[in-house]
Design a protein around this motif. Sequence first.
Motif, mmCIF file in Angstrom:
data_model
loop_
_atom_site.group_PDB
_atom_site.id
_atom_site.type_symbol
_atom_site.label_atom_id
_atom_site.label_comp_id
_atom_site.label_asym_id
_atom_site.label_seq_id
_atom_site.Cartn_x
_atom_site.Cartn_y
_atom_site.Cartn_z
ATOM 1 N N GLY A 1 1.451 -11.007 -8.876
ATOM 2 C CA GLY A 1 1.664 -12.424 -9.152
ATOM 3 C C GLY A 1 0.955 -13.361 -8.189
ATOM 4 O O GLY A 1 1.153 -14.572 -8.245
ATOM 5 N N PHE A 2 0.110 -12.792 -7.317
ATOM 6 C CA PHE A 2 -0.506 -13.599 -6.273
ATOM 7 C C PHE A 2 -2.025 -13.453 -6.289
ATOM 8 O O PHE A 2 -2.566 -12.412 -6.656
ATOM 9 C CB PHE A 2 0.011 -13.194 -4.889
ATOM 10 N N HIS A 3 -2.700 -14.510 -5.852
ATOM 11 C CA HIS A 3 -4.102 -14.400 -5.483
ATOM 12 C C HIS A 3 -4.150 -13.879 -4.049
ATOM 13 O O HIS A 3 -3.261 -14.164 -3.242
ATOM 14 C CB HIS A 3 -4.799 -15.758 -5.555
ATOM 15 N N GLU A 4 -5.200 -13.152 -3.718
ATOM 16 C CA GLU A 4 -5.339 -12.657 -2.353
ATOM 17 C C GLU A 4 -6.790 -12.749 -1.908
ATOM 18 O O GLU A 4 -7.714 -12.747 -2.729
ATOM 19 C CB GLU A 4 -4.875 -11.212 -2.245
ATOM 20 N N LYS A 5 -6.979 -12.834 -0.610
ATOM 21 C CA LYS A 5 -8.316 -12.806 -0.031
ATOM 22 C C LYS A 5 -8.289 -11.916 1.192
ATOM 23 O O LYS A 5 -7.518 -12.153 2.129
ATOM 24 C CB LYS A 5 -8.789 -14.209 0.353
ATOM 25 N N GLU A 6 -9.121 -10.876 1.196
ATOM 26 C CA GLU A 6 -9.240 -10.007 2.363
ATOM 27 C C GLU A 6 -9.986 -10.746 3.467
ATOM 28 O O GLU A 6 -10.978 -11.421 3.204
ATOM 29 C CB GLU A 6 -9.982 -8.723 1.997
ATOM 30 N N LEU A 7 -9.495 -10.599 4.701
ATOM 31 C CA LEU A 7 -10.071 -11.354 5.809
ATOM 32 C C LEU A 7 -10.536 -10.491 6.971
ATOM 33 O O LEU A 7 -11.598 -10.721 7.536
ATOM 34 C CB LEU A 7 -9.049 -12.374 6.329
ATOM 35 N N LEU B 1 -5.094 3.609 7.129
ATOM 36 C CA LEU B 1 -3.726 3.711 6.637
ATOM 37 C C LEU B 1 -3.320 2.529 5.774
ATOM 38 O O LEU B 1 -2.438 2.644 4.935
ATOM 39 C CB LEU B 1 -2.755 3.816 7.820
ATOM 40 N N LEU B 2 -3.951 1.389 6.009
ATOM 41 C CA LEU B 2 -3.490 0.155 5.392
ATOM 42 C C LEU B 2 -4.648 -0.644 4.832
ATOM 43 O O LEU B 2 -5.811 -0.414 5.168
ATOM 44 C CB LEU B 2 -2.754 -0.708 6.436
ATOM 45 N N ARG B 3 -4.304 -1.605 4.006
ATOM 46 C CA ARG B 3 -5.291 -2.549 3.521
ATOM 47 C C ARG B 3 -5.624 -3.554 4.638
ATOM 48 O O ARG B 3 -4.904 -3.652 5.632
ATOM 49 C CB ARG B 3 -4.752 -3.270 2.290
ATOM 50 N N PRO B 4 -6.691 -4.331 4.477
ATOM 51 C CA PRO B 4 -7.039 -5.301 5.523
ATOM 52 C C PRO B 4 -5.979 -6.397 5.660
ATOM 53 O O PRO B 4 -5.114 -6.566 4.800
ATOM 54 C CB PRO B 4 -8.365 -5.889 5.010
ATOM 55 N N ALA B 5 -6.070 -7.138 6.745
ATOM 56 C CA ALA B 5 -5.293 -8.369 6.868
ATOM 57 C C ALA B 5 -5.924 -9.405 5.946
ATOM 58 O O ALA B 5 -7.136 -9.392 5.698
ATOM 59 C CB ALA B 5 -5.298 -8.860 8.310
ATOM 60 N N GLY B 6 -5.109 -10.291 5.416
ATOM 61 C CA GLY B 6 -5.629 -11.293 4.489
ATOM 62 C C GLY B 6 -4.620 -12.387 4.258
ATOM 63 O O GLY B 6 -3.639 -12.527 5.003
ATOM 64 N N VAL B 7 -4.848 -13.168 3.218
ATOM 65 C CA VAL B 7 -3.962 -14.281 2.876
ATOM 66 C C VAL B 7 -3.616 -14.193 1.397
ATOM 67 O O VAL B 7 -4.451 -13.842 0.565
ATOM 68 C CB VAL B 7 -4.621 -15.642 3.228
#
Length: 316
Positions: A167-173, A276-282
């Motif tokens: 349900g969200f837009h995301e941007k990898e940072l 292990l994880l996806r990147p940090a993002g918003v």
Amino acid sequence: MAELDWYVQINLKARQLRLLVTIDTYRNLTQVAEVTHVTVPAVSKALAELEKGLGLELFSRTNQGLKPTVYGECLVRHARTLLANLHQARDELKALSTGTEGKVRVGVLPASASVLLPQALALLKQQSPGTNVLVIEGSKATLLPDLWRGQLDLVVGRLPPPGEVSGFHEKELLEEPVRLMTGAHHPLAKKRGVKWTDLRDYPWILPPPESILRDPLERALQAHELPLSNNYIETLSTHFARAYLQISDAVAVMAGTYASEGLQALHTLPLTLPRLLRPAGVLWNRDRQLTPSARRVIECLEYTAPLLQQRLDHDS
């Protein structure tokens, strides 16, 4: 149905929406009365009038208190969204009338983005001193529902698995490597040729079971035939983890930016973990239009992230 249409479109008021949300929160008329500073009969009467006007039962009365019906759950969900929109409009109107540039409510996941968000907000304040930010730290279990309901504008941190953010837009940072850390005094910090089996004798600082990192960490340790010890502390607080590593022989798993931040550096064990994880993002709600101030915060995050990535890649 015509009567329901008329009531919802013409007669439903913001105070009734607030009442619904409060009842759903407390599920007890006495507590609702205390919070809203009215009498119990007044709360009961207001709810009865609302149900009569809609022609629907919103809450059923049980021995455990009030329980929302399917109609109540539906209306409460929309009430939270509508009230969040009204609060956002109020904040923007206040900003316009006082000459400030708006307020942004940002949730931050505690196990990531401890460096990214502060630096982005420092840039924001240089560019737009009148844009104010409320930062709320929490877990994905609390922040994502608040983002969905409109109580937050953005959530910054380690991005959850794709199935949890439909349900969200995301941007990898920012791609932060996950590393095994100890205090600088730790016996393994002085040992050459550290092996995975060397970790067996030491306690751990672990992320809680419901956190993003716990399951992939356990799978990575199992791949190295290293079962988790029953000697551990669980926390999402990076501040606590850093302080505890300084005074103990514990081993912690942390994002790469924590290794070089703070007054006392930590030691990175030379053991490579897989991604292990996806990147940090918003993240932001795809059904809710971003305010100009929220877009400005995203722009500052986008500018700051590559600079931090260069530093992380250099330190790796």
